[in-house]
Design a protein around this motif. Structure first.
Motif: not given
Length: 88
Positions: A23, A26-27, A30
């Motif tokens: 997480l 991927h945060y 992004d």
């Protein structure tokens, strides 16, 4: 919440760590992709966190499958078919 005595807390803990690392990666990915923050995701700690979390997922999957398979074989050799296929 039910407590299962036959679960390994170490595997669950590593699985949770892998999820949190994925997480986090991927945060930040992004944020970089949408140009909100300039983050160097292809070098340093962030790169290694992403790769480590993927490796950890693969490793945990193999260990969990191995444990599940050995437990199924133990139940089969015990001859308790009713445990594997409960009647409704």
């Amino acid at each position: 919440m039910a407590i299962y005595a036959d679960r390994f807390w170490e595997i669950d803990c590593l699985r949770g760590l892998a999820v949190l690392l994925m997480l986090f990666y991927h945060y930040l990915y992004d944020l970089d992709f949408f140009k909100l923050v300039d983050v160097q995701i292809r070098s340093g700690f962030i790169l290694y966190a992403g790769r480590f979390s993927a490796l950890l997922f693969i490793l945990i999957s193999g260990v969990a499958l191995s444990i599940s398979h050995s437990r199924a074989l133990n139940k089969e050799s015990a001859g308790n078919i009713s445990e594997n296929f409960p009647s409704t």
